[in-house]
Motif scaffolding. Structure first.
Motif, PDB file in Angstrom:
ATOM      1  N   VAL A 293       1.270  -1.095   0.120  1.00 37.25           N
ATOM      2  CA  VAL A 293       0.188  -0.041  -0.152  1.00 37.25           C
ATOM      3  C   VAL A 293       1.099   1.448  -0.101  1.00 37.25           C
ATOM      4  N   TYR A 294       2.305   1.405   0.848  1.00 37.14           N
ATOM      5  CA  TYR A 294       2.921   2.597   0.801  1.00 37.14           C
ATOM      6  C   TYR A 294       2.847   2.679  -0.791  1.00 37.14           C
ATOM      7  N   GLU A 295       3.650   1.621  -0.811  1.00 35.45           N
ATOM      8  CA  GLU A 295       4.275   2.393  -3.040  1.00 35.45           C
ATOM      9  C   GLU A 295       2.985   2.525  -3.581  1.00 35.45           C
ATOM     10  N   ALA A 296       1.889   2.038  -3.563  1.00 36.08           N
ATOM     11  CA  ALA A 296       0.673   2.417  -3.974  1.00 36.08           C
ATOM     12  C   ALA A 296       0.458   3.851  -3.946  1.00 36.08           C
ATOM     13  N   PHE A 297       0.783   4.208  -2.274  1.00 36.90           N
ATOM     14  CA  PHE A 297       0.242   5.056  -2.312  1.00 36.90           C
ATOM     15  C   PHE A 297       1.269   7.032  -2.685  1.00 36.90           C
ATOM     16  N   ALA A 298       2.564   6.249  -1.986  1.00 38.86           N
ATOM     17  CA  ALA A 298       3.663   7.373  -3.281  1.00 38.86           C
ATOM     18  C   ALA A 298       3.726   7.737  -4.473  1.00 38.86           C
ATOM     19  N   ALA A 299       3.110   5.972  -5.127  1.00 41.58           N
ATOM     20  CA  ALA A 299       2.978   6.879  -6.616  1.00 41.58           C
ATOM     21  C   ALA A 299       1.600   8.164  -6.772  1.00 41.58           C
ATOM     22  N   LEU A 300       0.550   7.386  -6.097  1.00 45.08           N
ATOM     23  CA  LEU A 300      -0.817   8.063  -5.971  1.00 45.08           C
ATOM     24  C   LEU A 300      -0.173   9.553  -5.627  1.00 45.08           C
ATOM     25  N   THR A 301       0.537   9.939  -4.617  1.00 49.85           N
ATOM     26  CA  THR A 301       0.460  11.152  -4.201  1.00 49.85           C
ATOM     27  C   THR A 301       2.009  11.967  -4.594  1.00 49.85           C
ATOM     28  N   GLN A 302       2.840  11.433  -5.535  1.00 56.22           N
ATOM     29  CA  GLN A 302       3.685  11.868  -5.694  1.00 56.22           C
ATOM     30  C   GLN A 302       4.062  13.353  -6.180  1.00 56.22           C
ATOM     31  N   ASP A 303       2.989  13.935  -6.530  1.00 54.96           N
ATOM     32  CA  ASP A 303       2.567  15.387  -7.264  1.00 54.96           C
ATOM     33  C   ASP A 303       1.814  15.888  -6.357  1.00 54.96           C
ATOM     34  N   CYS A 304       1.852  15.691  -4.898  1.00 51.27           N
ATOM     35  CA  CYS A 304       0.827  16.094  -3.505  1.00 51.27           C
ATOM     36  C   CYS A 304       1.742  17.194  -3.208  1.00 51.27           C
TER      37      CYS A 304
END
Length: 794
Positions: free
Chosen positions: A626-637
């Protein structure tokens, strides 16, 4: 010397009691700490109850077993009662002999004379018996029995009554200053306790909690307290316990915890009370590895200068400390140990005898191998008050402390190590290996066994050879390997003697190829009772003791224990409880899509209101996905930061992790942690330091051999086996994690339970009473629900 003659007329005086064994071990101890002697004699004494009874039964009609004896020595201002049980009194042909029996593993021909403290015990009993029966002389017999062969060696002495009296009064006289200190200190302490008040304004329900604890101690009962986070459980238990000590309802408080962080909270509670001029000595026991002055905790006089002559100096070091200071902090203990050149760990244990409260890990009380024999050894008891914090942890810890396993491969490894130099030890190891091999051939994956008595007998034979080898071995690396096996065998033998209907025995061929025989304690309540019965009263407390019948069943054997449910003092509208129904942690549902869905929840949580959040996961693997998915999802945040718990964190790393939540920041912080880990209980992040917890999954333990055995066992007892093995332990982790959010009256926060299984009635039955209102949600509407909550709050 102020000891008066026995029988002298004196007024009624305070009574100080001490056992014969403790008296002689305390006064006559001397020499070095030395771990090179494996300590098997002490272990033999633990295992030797059966041998004692066997020898006693073999003796003739003139032999009386287990004879209680006590003697009161009049001192200026108090009486000293010295008491104990003689193993045997022999009366034949007009002669009287006191018999003292000791079980040992060493070969008896190596024993040239009795151990000094063993003989001293017997001499104390001989003096008391001779005095009470007006004998002019009396015999003393030291009976040593080899635990393996049951061979016996006896040493016999005859003492004149006057000679014994002079010796006895000299030993008792050396203890007099300690007894006098104890009496004077208790007077000061109890006088100071009278003036102590509850240090805060009572929160709602807290006063009733204090009263419940006090009444329980008064009635010498057990109490289970389910109290939500923030009620103030620590002070609500410590305060009435201290008051009870002041009124003579207990002599020492043991505050037991499972985690270092909760020990700090207990220390703070005692310190807060001491601000009211309370005189109370409190010690927190620190693990040997942490407090040791050397690079490695290698306790022998050749390696450690503090071990050499330790016992010659330690009593003086302790007496100076307790008579000059009320501060028993770790810093003070270490400073005193350096001044006197003694081991800080062992000195701390000795100091614990003279303090009023001991804060320590569970194992110092309950672990059959690590408990404080000063307080909980065979035949030792006292008016202790047990305060057991985070008591939900004691179920699994208890199971582990009273279980044991032996691996075939470990026997074989040591056999290969010693076979060239010690054929006899290698032969004993081979005998045990053959028995394990026979079991392995019949075991495809695992097999529940009716008995392992044949293995027990061979292991008893092996113990004697391991003991002999360890005394002779000088090669350090080899010795360590053998010592590890020695401890494993010792543990197995000790646990074997506890086997009853609360145990399962099974053999298992592990995935790694290693083969073990396991003595598995399914229900630890009976074993825990053995140690709790040594005290007056026990208070079990936790924010998560639900359902209460589960914990009562596994922590106590009595049906009349008290239980209280403390209502939450916090307004329900301060908390938003959401239950996500469109996600699941079931293995069949896991995959990239599900990990992204969970990451989507975390992103929305963190973006809806700026603040600190922690997401708790069922495993490191799931967390990392989930951490990897979260990092990818928020990389532009740019409004997001995140930190993740690593699997093996040092204390320093843990502190750094928590400091992230203390800092002022302009962005949201999402912490990734594991349920049931170091950050899911015991940490206190009040107010805006944590405004939300996301619970990913139901916390159920992974399906494994022992969980399935637990399930089957409790099904067979008429309970819901799945609930006992999986659901209740899992939901405990969920509730502990959720409890990180609302800590004070000012706290506001959201709790998201993200797994469709939370809708199931059986899971909902374990929810605390204060969770009366909740909202079902999905990724589509969760943001709107949270925004409405935060806007209403603003």
């Amino acid at each position: 010397m102020t000891i008066a003659e026995e029988g002298r007329e004196h007024m009624e005086q305070p009574l100080i009691r001490i056992s014969v064994r403790r008296l002689v071990e305390f006064i006559l101890q001397g020499g070095d700490i030395d771990n090179r002697t494996a300590g098997a004699d002490k272990d033999a004494m633990l295992l030797g109850g059966k041998i004692h009874r066997k020898i006693q039964r073999r003796m003739g009609a003139g032999y009386r077993a287990e004879v209680g004896l006590k003697y009161v020595v009049g001192c200026r201002g108090f009486d000293l009662q010295i008491e104990g049980r003689a193993d045997g009194i022999i009366e034949e042909d007009g002669k009287v002999v006191v018999d003292e029996i000791k079980g040992v593993f060493k070969e008896l021909h190596t024993l040239g004379e009795p151990v000094e403290v063993h003989l001293a015990q017997a001499k104390c009993y001989a003096f008391i018996y001779a005095k009470q029966n007006s004998l002019k002389e009396i015999g003393v017999q030291m009976t040593y029995c080899n635990m393996e062969t049951e061979e016996i060696k006896r040493f016999q002495f005859v003492y004149g009554a006057e000679e014994l009296e002079t010796w006895f009064y000299e030993v008792a006289g050396q203890y007099e200053k300690w007894a006098r200190y104890e009496l004077k200190w208790k007077e000061k302490r109890n006088a100071s306790i009278k003036g102590v008040e509850f240090p805060f304004s009572y929160r709602e329900g807290q006063k009733e909690l204090v009263s419940s604890v006090y009444r329980t101690i008064l009635r010498k009962k057990k109490l289970f307290i389910q109290a939500p986070t923030g009620v103030g459980k620590t002070m609500a238990t410590v305060f009435p316990a201290v008051k009870a000590v002041g009124e003579g309802l207990g002599e020492k408080i043991f505050y037991l915890t499972a985690k270092t962080i909760t020990r700090t909270v207990a220390q703070q509670a005692f310190e807060t009370l001491k601000e009211q001029a309370l005189r109370l000595k409190v010690i927190t026991l620190t693990a040997k590895e942490k407090i040791c002055f050397c690079e490695e905790a290698n306790c022998n006089p050749d390696y450690c200068p503090y071990a050499k002559g330790h016992y010659d100096r330690v009593n003086d070091a302790v007496y100076e400390l307790i008579t000059t200071s009320d501060d028993m902090s770790r810093d003070v203990i270490e400073e005193q140990a350096r001044r006197w050149n003694v081991c800080p760990f062992e000195m701390g244990l000795d100091v614990s005898l003279w303090v009023d409260a001991v804060i320590c890990d569970y194992n110092y009380v309950f672990d059959p191998n690590a408990h404080l024999k000063r307080f909980f050894g065979d035949g030792v008891s006292g008016e202790y008050l047990f305060l057991i914090d985070e008591a939900h942890n004691l179920v699994e810890r208890g199971r582990e402390m009273y279980s044991a396993a032996l691996y075939k491969e470990d026997l074989l490894e040591v056999k290969r190590l010693v076979k060239q130099e010690d054929a006899k030890l290698a032969g004993r190891l081979e005998e045990c290996n053959k028995q394990m091999l026979a079991l392995k051939r019949e075991c495809e994956t695992y097999e529940v066994l009716d008995s392992v008595s044949h293995i027990y007998l061979k292991l008893m034979n092996l113990m004697a050879e391991l003991e002999r080898y360890l005394e002779e071995c000088t090669e350090e690396e080899k010795r360590k390997k053998v010592l590890d096996l020695y401890f494993a065998v010792r543990m197995f033998l000790g646990i074997y003697d506890r086997l009853d209907e609360n145990y399962l025995i099974y053999a298992e061929l592990e995935n790694s190829g290693r083969f073990k025989v396991r003595l598995f304690c399914v229900n630890p309540a009976g074993n825990l009772k053995e140690f709790l019965d040594k005290g007056n009263s026990t208070i079990f407390f936790s924010a998560t003791l639900l359902p209460i019948h589960y914990y009562k069943e596994l922590l106590s054997t009595q049906s009349d224990d008290y239980a209280v449910y403390a209502e939450s003092p916090f307004a329900e509208e301060h908390r938003l409880l959401l239950l996500g129904t469109d996600v699941s942690t079931k293995y069949t549902r896991r995959g990239a899509d599900m990990y992204e869905r969970y990451a989507g929840y975390l992103k929305l949580v963190a973006q809806t209101k700026k603040g600190n959040y922690i997401a708790f996961f069922p495993s490191y693997q799931f967390m990392e996905q989930v951490y990897e998915a979260f990092a990818a999802l928020t990389q532009d945040c740019e409004d997001m930061e995140y930190v993740i718990q690593s699997q093996y964190m040092s204390e320093e790393a843990r502190e750094i992790f928590l400091e992230n939540f203390e800092e002022e920041r302009s962005r949201s912080l999402m912490g990734f942690c594991v349920m049931g880990g170091i950050f899911s209980e015991g940490i206190d992040l009040a107010q805006d330091k944590l405004i939300g917890a996301v619970i990913v999954g139901t916390g159920l333990p992974q399906v494994c051999r022992e969980r399935e055995l637990l399930k089957t066992y409790f099904d067979g007892k008429g309970y819901r086996g799945f609930d006992y093995a999986y659901l209740y332990p899992g939901m405990n982790k969920v509730l502990q994690s959720a409890g990180r959010v609302i800590r004070t009256d000012e706290d506001r926060g959201v709790i998201l339970l993200l797994d469709e299984r939370f809708r199931d009635t059986r899971y909902r039955e374990t929810f605390p009473r204060e969770w009366t209102s909740m909202w079902y949600c999905s990724l589509r509407n969760v943001e709107a629900l949270m925004r409405a909550f935060w806007e209403q709050d603003d």
